[in-house]
Write a protein that holds these residues in place. Structure first.
Motif, mmCIF file in Angstrom:
data_model
loop_
_atom_site.group_PDB
_atom_site.id
_atom_site.type_symbol
_atom_site.label_atom_id
_atom_site.label_comp_id
_atom_site.label_asym_id
_atom_site.label_seq_id
_atom_site.Cartn_x
_atom_site.Cartn_y
_atom_site.Cartn_z
ATOM 1 N N THR A 30 1.096 -1.271 -0.806
ATOM 2 C CA THR A 30 -0.111 -0.211 0.150
ATOM 3 C C THR A 30 1.567 0.937 0.411
ATOM 4 O O THR A 30 1.888 1.702 0.785
ATOM 5 C CB THR A 30 -0.924 0.060 1.268
ATOM 6 O OG1 THR A 30 -1.642 -1.376 1.381
ATOM 7 C CG2 THR A 30 -1.885 1.267 1.087
ATOM 8 N N PRO A 31 0.870 2.152 -1.187
ATOM 9 C CA PRO A 31 1.823 2.689 -1.695
ATOM 10 C C PRO A 31 1.569 4.233 -0.271
ATOM 11 O O PRO A 31 0.937 4.546 0.445
ATOM 12 C CB PRO A 31 1.533 3.467 -2.526
ATOM 13 C CG PRO A 31 -0.219 3.128 -3.448
ATOM 14 C CD PRO A 31 0.105 2.050 -2.195
ATOM 15 N N PRO A 32 2.696 4.982 0.029
ATOM 16 C CA PRO A 32 2.485 6.184 1.237
ATOM 17 C C PRO A 32 1.329 7.428 0.592
ATOM 18 O O PRO A 32 1.283 7.105 -0.643
ATOM 19 C CB PRO A 32 4.437 6.831 1.096
ATOM 20 C CG PRO A 32 4.553 5.984 0.943
ATOM 21 C CD PRO A 32 3.883 5.285 -0.338
ATOM 22 N N VAL A 33 0.913 7.780 1.366
ATOM 23 C CA VAL A 33 -0.668 8.635 0.921
ATOM 24 C C VAL A 33 0.494 9.802 1.928
ATOM 25 O O VAL A 33 0.204 11.173 2.559
ATOM 26 C CB VAL A 33 -1.676 8.472 2.214
ATOM 27 C CG1 VAL A 33 -3.196 9.522 1.315
ATOM 28 C CG2 VAL A 33 -2.093 7.106 1.888
ATOM 29 N N LEU A 34 1.158 10.667 0.181
ATOM 30 C CA LEU A 34 1.679 12.012 0.391
ATOM 31 C C LEU A 34 0.685 13.268 0.577
ATOM 32 O O LEU A 34 -0.438 13.385 0.110
ATOM 33 C CB LEU A 34 2.124 12.134 -0.666
ATOM 34 C CG LEU A 34 3.577 10.892 -1.231
ATOM 35 C CD1 LEU A 34 4.000 11.358 -2.557
ATOM 36 C CD2 LEU A 34 4.584 10.981 -0.231
ATOM 37 N N ALA A 35 1.608 14.269 1.108
ATOM 38 C CA ALA A 35 0.474 15.097 1.492
ATOM 39 C C ALA A 35 0.568 15.962 0.136
ATOM 40 O O ALA A 35 1.458 16.006 -0.443
ATOM 41 C CB ALA A 35 0.903 16.077 2.731
ATOM 42 N N ASP A 36 -0.538 17.242 0.078
ATOM 43 C CA ASP A 36 -0.493 18.229 -0.794
ATOM 44 C C ASP A 36 0.963 19.085 -0.663
ATOM 45 O O ASP A 36 1.135 20.090 -1.700
ATOM 46 C CB ASP A 36 -1.869 19.233 -1.125
ATOM 47 C CG ASP A 36 -2.758 17.319 -1.792
ATOM 48 O OD1 ASP A 36 -2.251 16.624 -2.357
ATOM 49 O OD2 ASP A 36 -4.083 17.626 -1.758
ATOM 50 N N GLN A 37 0.915 19.913 0.542
ATOM 51 C CA GLN A 37 1.426 20.711 0.846
ATOM 52 C C GLN A 37 3.299 20.582 -0.133
ATOM 53 O O GLN A 37 3.120 19.540 0.098
ATOM 54 C CB GLN A 37 1.901 20.886 1.708
ATOM 55 C CG GLN A 37 1.078 21.076 3.405
ATOM 56 C CD GLN A 37 0.514 20.008 4.206
ATOM 57 O OE1 GLN A 37 0.396 18.935 3.647
ATOM 58 N NE2 GLN A 37 0.646 20.176 5.520
ATOM 59 N N ASP A 38 3.251 21.958 -0.588
ATOM 60 C CA ASP A 38 4.459 22.040 -1.726
ATOM 61 C C ASP A 38 5.533 22.447 -0.264
ATOM 62 O O ASP A 38 4.987 23.621 -0.260
ATOM 63 C CB ASP A 38 4.739 23.074 -2.318
ATOM 64 C CG ASP A 38 5.229 23.194 -3.831
ATOM 65 O OD1 ASP A 38 6.381 22.542 -3.085
ATOM 66 O OD2 ASP A 38 5.361 24.202 -4.007
ATOM 67 N N LEU A 39 6.428 22.022 0.824
ATOM 68 C CA LEU A 39 7.235 22.382 1.133
ATOM 69 C C LEU A 39 8.621 22.541 0.612
ATOM 70 O O LEU A 39 9.699 22.457 -0.375
ATOM 71 C CB LEU A 39 7.279 21.668 1.749
ATOM 72 C CG LEU A 39 6.311 21.022 3.241
ATOM 73 C CD1 LEU A 39 6.345 20.003 3.823
ATOM 74 C CD2 LEU A 39 5.477 22.829 4.133
ATOM 75 N N ARG A 40 9.038 23.583 1.546
ATOM 76 C CA ARG A 40 10.758 24.320 1.096
ATOM 77 C C ARG A 40 11.478 22.870 0.660
ATOM 78 O O ARG A 40 11.494 22.001 1.708
ATOM 79 C CB ARG A 40 11.461 25.101 2.227
ATOM 80 C CG ARG A 40 10.804 26.710 2.157
ATOM 81 C CD ARG A 40 11.780 27.564 3.194
ATOM 82 N NE ARG A 40 11.584 26.583 4.514
ATOM 83 C CZ ARG A 40 12.651 27.017 5.321
ATOM 84 N NH1 ARG A 40 13.291 26.924 4.373
ATOM 85 N NH2 ARG A 40 12.589 25.980 6.457
ATOM 86 N N GLY A 41 12.639 23.280 -0.309
ATOM 87 C CA GLY A 41 13.581 22.076 -0.614
ATOM 88 C C GLY A 41 12.875 20.713 -1.008
ATOM 89 O O GLY A 41 13.820 19.799 -1.211
ATOM 90 N N GLY A 42 11.903 20.450 -1.071
ATOM 91 C CA GLY A 42 11.115 19.229 -1.929
ATOM 92 C C GLY A 42 10.615 18.323 -1.070
ATOM 93 O O GLY A 42 10.735 17.034 -0.899
ATOM 94 N N THR A 43 10.797 18.887 0.808
ATOM 95 C CA THR A 43 9.766 18.240 1.329
ATOM 96 C C THR A 43 8.844 17.439 1.325
ATOM 97 O O THR A 43 7.777 18.579 1.635
ATOM 98 C CB THR A 43 10.491 18.820 3.336
ATOM 99 O OG1 THR A 43 11.643 19.289 3.661
ATOM 100 C CG2 THR A 43 9.734 17.918 4.630
ATOM 101 N N ARG A 44 8.502 16.469 1.391
ATOM 102 C CA ARG A 44 7.220 15.868 1.719
ATOM 103 C C ARG A 44 6.984 14.863 2.538
ATOM 104 O O ARG A 44 7.410 14.079 3.484
ATOM 105 C CB ARG A 44 7.275 14.440 0.453
ATOM 106 C CG ARG A 44 7.694 15.608 -1.076
ATOM 107 C CD ARG A 44 7.107 15.989 -1.654
ATOM 108 N NE ARG A 44 5.938 15.674 -1.577
ATOM 109 C CZ ARG A 44 4.825 15.579 -2.534
ATOM 110 N NH1 ARG A 44 5.702 14.910 -3.591
ATOM 111 N NH2 ARG A 44 3.495 14.743 -2.313
#
Length: 339
Positions: A30-44
């Motif tokens: 079951t793949p990770p459920v990524l957040a939609d936020q666009d964070l600095r430096g490409g942090t997810r």
């Protein structure tokens, strides 16, 4: 616990490192459920989610990966060459895979987890703000007790699911705080020492309790009954169980019930009322309330989401994750709540 399976890991060059997101999607059922936020430096960030057992080699990745755990504690082993570190996915612990570090992972499942994918630029920026006079290198950790980092991770996991317009500023500051703690406790700048091994039930005792529960699904199981299996008093058993697993017996059983409910919702066409009875709830409303607290959505919404995900996998010719469930996963059956 040792910091990492190897003092001198074979770290590939930046150009050889695999995409963290793509690799996690590849090796997890079951793949990770990524957040939609666009964070600095490409942090997810990911939301907390549940995936099954993992038995796979993980190549060197292009970000640092930080994990923390929420549900039933499972055995986790990280191997690099002849070195290995074994632990359990306890609440209040973190796993830290430094950028570029590979290894084989064997994690029993299912586990509930959240991730942060942290670019090295973000870490070095925090080190500079702390006036660290040299480049910081992170230390690999496998289920290492760090309640501070685990709490920050839990906050980030919660915020990952938020649609609040003001959440981004809060999240950025929380990520900076996480970087600070990683530098202070898990790096070449500062390294916390592993605490002495916890006293509690031995692994064979935890397995015996779990096996007994599975064998007696059709009737209520009392705390006194479980304590008698390992010849302990009620109080000593409850304390020792929590030390061994990071959860109370009640929390352990609740987590197992919810895991089983997820399996039935995703892999069968049983009515929700039948699933509620199957996992020990007397009414659908009580089941729905407990499931929503655990999964952050209703049983019906979870079934729709997993059905949509399964359709996408089928369209791409991929096997469904339940088609290759391990014997251990088949045994993750729910039990009645403690009396």
């Amino acid at each position: 616990m040792a910091a990492s399976p190897s003092e001198t890991a074979n770290v590939p060059s930046a150009g050889e490192r695999a995409s963290t997101r793509a690799e996690m999607e590849h090796i997890l059922d079951t793949p990770p459920v990524l957040a939609d936020q666009d964070l600095r430096g490409g942090t997810r960030l990911t939301r907390p989610w549940t995936h099954g057992a993992l038995h796979a080699a993980l190549p060197g990745l292009d970000t640092h990966v930080v994990m923390t755990y929420y549900g039933t504690a499972q055995q986790a082993t990280w191997r690099q060459g002849s070195k290995r570190v074994e632990s359990r996915t306890r609440r209040g612990s973190i796993t830290l895979i430094p950028e570029g570090e590979d290894g084989r992972w064997d994690v029993e499942g299912p586990i509930q987890v959240s991730h942060v994918y942290l670019p090295d630029w973000r870490l070095q920026s925090a080190a500079e703000a702390m006036a660290v006079p040299h480049r910081v290198e992170l230390i690999g950790r496998n289920c290492f007790d760090d309640p501070t980092s685990a709490q920050i991770m839990a906050i980030l996991g919660k915020e990952a699911a938020s649609s609040d317009a003001g959440a981004s500023l809060f999240v950025e500051q929380a990520v900076d705080l996480l970087c600070t703690q990683l530098i202070r406790a898990h790096s070449s700048f500062g390294a916390a020492q592993a605490v002495a091994p916890r006293r509690g039930l031995a692994d064979w005792q935890v397995r015996r309790i779990n096996d007994y529960m599975i064998a007696h699904l059709d009737h209520a199981i009392s705390l006194d009954e479980l304590a008698g299996i390992v010849e302990l008093s009620r109080f000593h058993f409850a304390t020792s169980f929590r030390l061994a697993t990071g959860m109370t017996p009640h929390e352990w059983l609740t987590s197992l019930r919810m895991n089983r409910a997820r399996e039935l919702l995703a892999h069968t066409g049983l009515p929700i009322i039948a699933i509620a009875l199957e996992v020990g709830f007397e009414t659908p409303s009580a089941f729905s309330a407990s499931f929503r607290k655990s999964a952050k959505m209703t049983p019906s919404a979870y079934r729709r989401e997993t059905s949509t995900r399964g359709s996408r996998r089928a369209a791409h010719g991929e096997n469904e994750p339940w088609a290759a469930r391990s014997e251990h996963e088949e045994q993750m059956i729910q039990v009645p709540m403690l009396e």
